[in-house]
Design an enzyme around this catalytic site. Structure first.
Site, mmCIF file in Angstrom:
data_model
loop_
_atom_site.group_PDB
_atom_site.id
_atom_site.type_symbol
_atom_site.label_atom_id
_atom_site.label_comp_id
_atom_site.label_asym_id
_atom_site.label_seq_id
_atom_site.Cartn_x
_atom_site.Cartn_y
_atom_site.Cartn_z
ATOM 1 C CG ASP A 43 -0.367 0.006 2.522
ATOM 2 O OD1 ASP A 43 0.869 -0.122 2.609
ATOM 3 O OD2 ASP A 43 -1.110 0.148 3.522
ATOM 4 C CB SER A 44 4.595 1.668 -0.078
ATOM 5 O OG SER A 44 4.803 0.536 -0.906
ATOM 6 C CG ASP A 82 0.476 -4.125 1.956
ATOM 7 O OD1 ASP A 82 0.627 -5.077 2.741
ATOM 8 O OD2 ASP A 82 1.259 -3.159 1.884
ATOM 9 C CE LYS A 112 3.290 -5.979 3.733
ATOM 10 N NZ LYS A 112 2.833 -4.803 4.499
ATOM 11 C CD GLU A 114 0.603 -1.296 7.870
ATOM 12 O OE1 GLU A 114 0.242 -0.524 8.788
ATOM 13 O OE2 GLU A 114 1.084 -0.899 6.799
ATOM 14 C CD GLU A 181 7.920 -0.280 7.499
ATOM 15 O OE1 GLU A 181 6.917 -0.936 7.184
ATOM 16 O OE2 GLU A 181 8.174 0.858 7.050
HETATM 17 O O1 KIV Z 1 3.589 -1.114 1.640
HETATM 18 C C1 KIV Z 1 4.766 -1.504 1.620
HETATM 19 O O2 KIV Z 1 5.534 -1.277 0.678
HETATM 20 C C2 KIV Z 1 5.237 -2.264 2.767
HETATM 21 C C3 KIV Z 1 6.718 -2.450 2.881
HETATM 22 C C4 KIV Z 1 7.315 -1.217 3.417
HETATM 23 C C5 KIV Z 1 7.043 -3.650 3.668
HETATM 24 O O3 KIV Z 1 4.461 -2.664 3.573
#
Ligand code: KIV
Length: 274
Positions: A43-44, A82, A112, A114, A181
């Site tokens: 989600d970056s 994500d 994934k 968080e 992280e």
């Molecule tokens: O969203 C992302 O790119 C991440 C990485 C920083 C692990 O979660």
């Protein structure tokens, strides 16, 4: 052939895994060609593709749009997508429904999310639905407002104990991998030795079972702030800036297009036009 979670898990304590983010088809093709083990559609993308200050505005539809493109390019590479902010925090039901949508619509191999012990019920339910889960603890950017900024986590006794408890909880809930992280290296090493899940570090030292980086960071795509944990393998910003400036100059000087870039027509045809 795509690797399975069991192929990846067989690397625990053996050869470390490589993972990079990707958000588009061509980058996924190149990462796949390089033989990188895993791709994260992070989600970056909110920061590096959409220009937001943080990841909070990213939607499930954004993740699916980019996830689909990446999965089309990643013929052999294991792809994780994500779950964005508020797609799983609200309830176990929402977590399973959104994880299911992401899997069905993108064709990825895992999702994934968080959070630690407080999201163990979501992880358990998603795994029970047949969806492999990567957990993400330490610095969790979706909680930037409660963490008070992007800071290294687990530095005090209480914070380090919480991180260990979170790692244990998400692993017991069924996560096959855990992203760590911005965690001190010695603490990440402890987590790695403690849980059967794979640990994938970003700013967590070289004792993890694998590493992940945002591809724009490691390619030097922008000339802005670079976090301490990033190693720049290229300076794409410089390469792109030089090429764009050269192109502008060529357009203005009519030195582009050249003969070799140009289509022709016979004089005979041309003459008949007047
Ligand atoms: O969203 C992302 O790119 C991440 C990485 C920083 C692990 O979660």
């Amino acid at each position: 052939m795509k690797k399975s979670i069991f192929d990846l898990l067989s690397r625990k304590g053996e050869k470390p895994l490589s993972m990079l983010t990707a958000y588009d088809y061509h980058t996924a093709c190149t990462i796949d060609e390089a033989g990188i083990d895993m791709i994260l559609v992070g989600d970056s993308l909110g920061n590096v593709m959409l220009g937001y200050d943080n990841t909070l505005a990213v939607t499930v539809d954004d993740m699916i749009h980019h996830g689909k493109a990446v999965c089309r390019g990643a013929r052999n590479t294991f792809v994780v997508v994500d779950m964005p902010f508020m797609s799983y925090q609200t309830s176990v039901h929402d977590a399973v429904a959104n994880a299911g949508r992401i899997m069905k619509e993108t064709n990825c191999q895992a999702i994934k999310l968080e959070g630690g012990a407080e999201y163990a019920d979501r992880i358990k339910a998603i795994v029970q639905a047949g969806i492999p889960v990567v957990a993400h603890i330490g610095l969790t950017p979706q909680s930037v407002n409660t963490l008070g900024g992007f800071k290294v986590q687990g530095k005090t006794v209480e914070a380090a104990q919480k991180l260990l408890a979170d790692a244990k909880a998400v692993s017991e809930a069924g996560a096959f991998a855990i992203t760590l992280e911005c965690v001190p290296a010695a603490l990440a090493q402890k987590v790695t030795e403690m849980v059967p899940a794979l640990t994938i570090g970003i700013g967590a030292g070289n004792g993890c079972d694998g590493q992940v980086l945002v591809y724009q960071d490691m390619l030097g795509y922008t000339d802005g702030f670079t976090p301490k944990f990033v190693k720049k393998y290229a300076n794409l910003h410089e390469v792109m800036l030089h090429a764009f400036k050269q192109y502008k100059e060529d357009c203005e000087q009519r030195t582009f297009p050249e003969k070799c870039h140009t289509f022709t027509i016979s004089d005979e045809v041309l003459e008949k036009l007047y």
